[in-house]
Every structure is written in C-alpha cells, then in structure tokens.
Design a protein around this motif. Structure first.
Motif, PDB file in Angstrom:
ATOM      1  N   ALA A 156      62.769 109.430  20.797  1.00  0.00           N
ATOM      2  CA  ALA A 156      62.134 111.009  21.277  1.00  0.00           C
ATOM      3  C   ALA A 156      63.335 111.826  21.462  1.00  0.00           C
ATOM      4  O   ALA A 156      63.231 112.963  21.113  1.00  0.00           O
ATOM      5  CB  ALA A 156      61.336 110.555  22.443  1.00  0.00           C
ATOM      6  N   GLU A 157      64.203 111.476  22.255  1.00  0.00           N
ATOM      7  CA  GLU A 157      65.234 112.268  22.519  1.00  0.00           C
ATOM      8  C   GLU A 157      66.065 112.888  21.238  1.00  0.00           C
ATOM      9  O   GLU A 157      66.475 114.161  21.254  1.00  0.00           O
ATOM     10  CB  GLU A 157      66.243 111.781  23.454  1.00  0.00           C
ATOM     11  CG  GLU A 157      67.416 112.898  23.961  1.00  0.00           C
ATOM     12  CD  GLU A 157      68.185 112.554  25.226  1.00  0.00           C
ATOM     13  OE1 GLU A 157      69.404 112.968  25.251  1.00  0.00           O
ATOM     14  OE2 GLU A 157      67.916 111.402  25.861  1.00  0.00           O
ATOM     15  N   TRP A 158      66.269 112.080  20.423  1.00  0.00           N
ATOM     16  CA  TRP A 158      66.795 112.102  19.164  1.00  0.00           C
ATOM     17  C   TRP A 158      66.211 112.874  18.149  1.00  0.00           C
ATOM     18  O   TRP A 158      66.575 113.908  17.507  1.00  0.00           O
ATOM     19  CB  TRP A 158      67.516 110.953  18.658  1.00  0.00           C
ATOM     20  CG  TRP A 158      68.530 110.299  19.064  1.00  0.00           C
ATOM     21  CD1 TRP A 158      69.141 110.676  20.179  1.00  0.00           C
ATOM     22  CD2 TRP A 158      69.029 108.990  18.879  1.00  0.00           C
ATOM     23  NE1 TRP A 158      70.196 109.547  20.678  1.00  0.00           N
ATOM     24  CE2 TRP A 158      69.911 108.719  19.865  1.00  0.00           C
ATOM     25  CE3 TRP A 158      68.538 107.963  17.978  1.00  0.00           C
ATOM     26  CZ2 TRP A 158      70.570 107.312  19.715  1.00  0.00           C
ATOM     27  CZ3 TRP A 158      69.238 106.778  18.046  1.00  0.00           C
ATOM     28  CH2 TRP A 158      70.317 106.338  18.913  1.00  0.00           C
ATOM     29  N   GLU A 180      56.946 100.175  24.162  1.00  0.00           N
ATOM     30  CA  GLU A 180      57.734 101.364  23.931  1.00  0.00           C
ATOM     31  C   GLU A 180      56.982 102.497  24.338  1.00  0.00           C
ATOM     32  O   GLU A 180      57.494 103.747  24.907  1.00  0.00           O
ATOM     33  CB  GLU A 180      58.377 101.491  22.547  1.00  0.00           C
ATOM     34  CG  GLU A 180      59.341 100.335  22.117  1.00  0.00           C
ATOM     35  CD  GLU A 180      59.937 100.295  20.983  1.00  0.00           C
ATOM     36  OE1 GLU A 180      60.188 101.557  20.579  1.00  0.00           O
ATOM     37  OE2 GLU A 180      60.130  99.315  20.364  1.00  0.00           O
ATOM     38  N   LEU A 181      55.526 102.778  23.969  1.00  0.00           N
ATOM     39  CA  LEU A 181      54.959 104.098  24.388  1.00  0.00           C
ATOM     40  C   LEU A 181      54.972 104.153  25.792  1.00  0.00           C
ATOM     41  O   LEU A 181      54.878 105.282  26.253  1.00  0.00           O
ATOM     42  CB  LEU A 181      53.374 103.692  23.666  1.00  0.00           C
ATOM     43  CG  LEU A 181      53.418 104.065  22.183  1.00  0.00           C
ATOM     44  CD1 LEU A 181      51.855 103.640  21.846  1.00  0.00           C
ATOM     45  CD2 LEU A 181      53.410 105.633  22.042  1.00  0.00           C
ATOM     46  N   ALA A 187      59.998 110.954  28.818  1.00  0.00           N
ATOM     47  CA  ALA A 187      60.770 111.605  27.673  1.00  0.00           C
ATOM     48  C   ALA A 187      59.997 112.390  27.011  1.00  0.00           C
ATOM     49  O   ALA A 187      60.275 113.670  26.437  1.00  0.00           O
ATOM     50  CB  ALA A 187      61.352 110.263  26.729  1.00  0.00           C
ATOM     51  N   LEU A 188      58.752 112.021  26.428  1.00  0.00           N
ATOM     52  CA  LEU A 188      57.697 112.968  25.744  1.00  0.00           C
ATOM     53  C   LEU A 188      57.306 114.185  26.606  1.00  0.00           C
ATOM     54  O   LEU A 188      57.272 115.180  25.643  1.00  0.00           O
ATOM     55  CB  LEU A 188      56.416 112.262  25.237  1.00  0.00           C
ATOM     56  CG  LEU A 188      56.781 111.073  24.217  1.00  0.00           C
ATOM     57  CD1 LEU A 188      55.400 110.234  23.979  1.00  0.00           C
ATOM     58  CD2 LEU A 188      57.417 111.659  23.148  1.00  0.00           C
ATOM     59  N   LYS A 234      72.318 104.552  26.828  1.00  0.00           N
ATOM     60  CA  LYS A 234      72.764 103.995  28.066  1.00  0.00           C
ATOM     61  C   LYS A 234      71.730 104.587  29.240  1.00  0.00           C
ATOM     62  O   LYS A 234      71.567 103.901  30.432  1.00  0.00           O
ATOM     63  CB  LYS A 234      74.108 104.524  28.459  1.00  0.00           C
ATOM     64  CG  LYS A 234      75.394 104.113  27.750  1.00  0.00           C
ATOM     65  CD  LYS A 234      76.503 104.603  27.830  1.00  0.00           C
ATOM     66  CE  LYS A 234      77.752 103.970  27.159  1.00  0.00           C
ATOM     67  NZ  LYS A 234      78.993 104.753  27.325  1.00  0.00           N
ATOM     68  N   ASN A 235      71.229 105.846  29.359  1.00  0.00           N
ATOM     69  CA  ASN A 235      70.297 106.251  30.307  1.00  0.00           C
ATOM     70  C   ASN A 235      69.056 106.889  29.707  1.00  0.00           C
ATOM     71  O   ASN A 235      69.182 108.219  29.768  1.00  0.00           O
ATOM     72  CB  ASN A 235      71.046 107.120  31.086  1.00  0.00           C
ATOM     73  CG  ASN A 235      70.355 107.608  32.243  1.00  0.00           C
ATOM     74  OD1 ASN A 235      69.423 107.115  32.872  1.00  0.00           O
ATOM     75  ND2 ASN A 235      70.811 108.813  32.844  1.00  0.00           N
ATOM     76  N   PRO A 236      68.224 106.072  29.135  1.00  0.00           N
ATOM     77  CA  PRO A 236      66.991 106.885  28.541  1.00  0.00           C
ATOM     78  C   PRO A 236      66.281 107.878  29.534  1.00  0.00           C
ATOM     79  O   PRO A 236      66.144 107.247  30.692  1.00  0.00           O
ATOM     80  CB  PRO A 236      65.962 105.629  28.053  1.00  0.00           C
ATOM     81  CG  PRO A 236      66.921 104.368  27.981  1.00  0.00           C
ATOM     82  CD  PRO A 236      68.034 104.702  29.000  1.00  0.00           C
ATOM     83  N   LEU A 237      65.693 108.914  29.019  1.00  0.00           N
ATOM     84  CA  LEU A 237      64.739 109.673  29.905  1.00  0.00           C
ATOM     85  C   LEU A 237      63.578 108.979  30.650  1.00  0.00           C
ATOM     86  O   LEU A 237      63.101 107.824  29.907  1.00  0.00           O
ATOM     87  CB  LEU A 237      64.379 110.774  29.096  1.00  0.00           C
ATOM     88  CG  LEU A 237      65.513 111.808  28.638  1.00  0.00           C
ATOM     89  CD1 LEU A 237      64.663 112.763  27.683  1.00  0.00           C
ATOM     90  CD2 LEU A 237      65.742 112.422  29.680  1.00  0.00           C
TER      91      LEU A 237
END
Length: 237
Positions: A156-158, A180-181, A187-188, A234-237
């Motif tokens: 999502a960030e990418w 994953e959802l 993040a979304l 390393k540090n997902p939202l």
C-alpha cells in the motif's frame, strides 16, 4: 506446440482466446523458459503450470469496471512480466508501464513485448520508494497492479502514491489475504485508499486459496510517503 493444453486450460478458467492470442501466449511461454536458463525469472517452467499459475492467474485481476478503456497502468515489481504481459496480450488498449528494480528483467520484457507486437509498453527502472516522488509518476496512473511482491501494508505504501484519485490499486494475493487486509487498515487510511472489492479466485486444477483485492484511491497520499527504501518493510504503517 509448447502449450499443447493451453486452449483447454484457458477455457476451463472461462477465457475464450483467438488464435492470435494463443500464438502470443505461446511466444511468451517459450521465451520465458528459454531466457530462464540464463536469468532467474521464474521457478515455474512446465507448460501447463505456466498457463495456469502465470497467465490465467494474472488475467483473473481484470474487470472492465476497474480497468477503464485505454487505462494507464503501472505493473509495480513486474519481475518476469506478471500480471502485465498477459494483460497486454488480452487487453491491448491498456498502456502498461513495466516497473522493476532490475534492468535485465526490463530488457527481457522489452524484447518480449516487441515479439508479441504490443506497442504501448513503457519501461521504468528504479525503486518504488524513490520514483513515486517524481512528478511524472506520482498519482498519474489509472491502475496499479502488484503480484507476489510484498505483504499488503508494505505494498500500500509503495503503490498508492502512484494511483490517481478515483483510480484503483489491484493486489493479487494468496492464502494470507485476510490477515494482510486486517494489517493494512491503518496504512490504507493514511495513504488515501479504501477496499472496494475482494474476489476469491479458483485456478484450474489447483485448490489453494487466492484472492484479488481492489483498493480505490479516495484522497491524495501525504507527500512524505513512500518513506525511504527499506523503511516500509522494517516498520510497516
């Protein structure tokens, strides 16, 4: 013919192909296997598996409700060209940008698209975290696709910074899609995306769980995203 069961397998998945489309998939399969001898493109080299696990799997993400006629599409982390190449074969109106961090894979895809007569291909070399901060790529694509690249919070960030408002981010996922959802909600929300559809898919002869997730871009992504290379993992939202 290398794909001797190709037409039958496509039909089992609900796809009716013309002779020209079958010929193009034959060309893709042969070149994929041949090039794979000298370049690591795929672990799947048996004909029927190529059809099912690469071609049909890629095509399951297409729905005209989410892919406008003539859409500008970014295939992020395209690798050996999936889902981009099968989409190019079946939906030649799409303008597909094949995006990868490895130049030699893009060189392979450049030769492959020429071989199948797809003339709308664009090739982008770089890192997702960096190219998204360039004006010519940020929030300009109608559709961004990803397949087997990373977990959804990272994707999502990418991906979302490349999607224009009201555009769609399409993630082809495996059995862990529900987890994953759940992990991706924050993040979304931050990145301006909302899940509008989740579709289970069944591939001919396979019993594993797969899904296609459609995420609509409802607001602009904050300009600081994506963060520097490596941070999202390393540090997902």
């Amino acid at each position: 013919m290398f794909l001797c069961n190709g037409e039958k397998l496509f039909a089992a998945a609900g796809f009716s192909l013309t002779e020209e489309e079958l010929r193009r998939f034959e060309t893709v399969a042969k070149r994929l296997v041949e090039t794979n001898k000298v370049m690591n493109l795929t672990a799947i080299t048996e004909a029927d598996e190529i059809v099912v696990k690469h071609f049909i799997d890629s095509l399951t993400c297409y729905d005209e409700a989410y892919f406008p006629q003539g859409a500008r599409l970014l295939d992020l982390g395209t690798g050996a060209g999936f889902p981009g190449i099968p989409l190019a074969v079946m939906h030649g109106d799409l303008e597909i940008t094949f995006f990868d961090s490895l130049r030699k894979r893009l060189q392979f895809l450049q030769e492959l698209t020429a071989a199948i007569g797809y003339e709308k291909a664009v090739f982008l070399h770089g890192r997702a975290e960096e190219e998204a901060h360039k004006g010519e790529y940020r929030e300009v694509f109608d559709v961004v696709t990803t397949r087997a690249v990373a977990r959804l919070p990272v994707l999502a960030e990418w991906a979302l910074p490349y999607v224009k408002e009201d555009g769609i981010f399409v993630a082809l996922k495996g059995a862990a899609y529900k987890a994953e959802l759940a992990e991706s909600q924050k993040a979304l929300q931050i990145l301006g995306g909302t899940v509008v559809d989740v579709r289970m898919k069944q591939l001919p002869g396979l019993t594993d769980t797969r899904a296609v997730i459609y995420i609509k871009k409802i607001s602009k992504s904050p300009c600081k995203y994506p963060r520097r290379p490596g941070i999202a993992i390393k540090n997902p939202l």
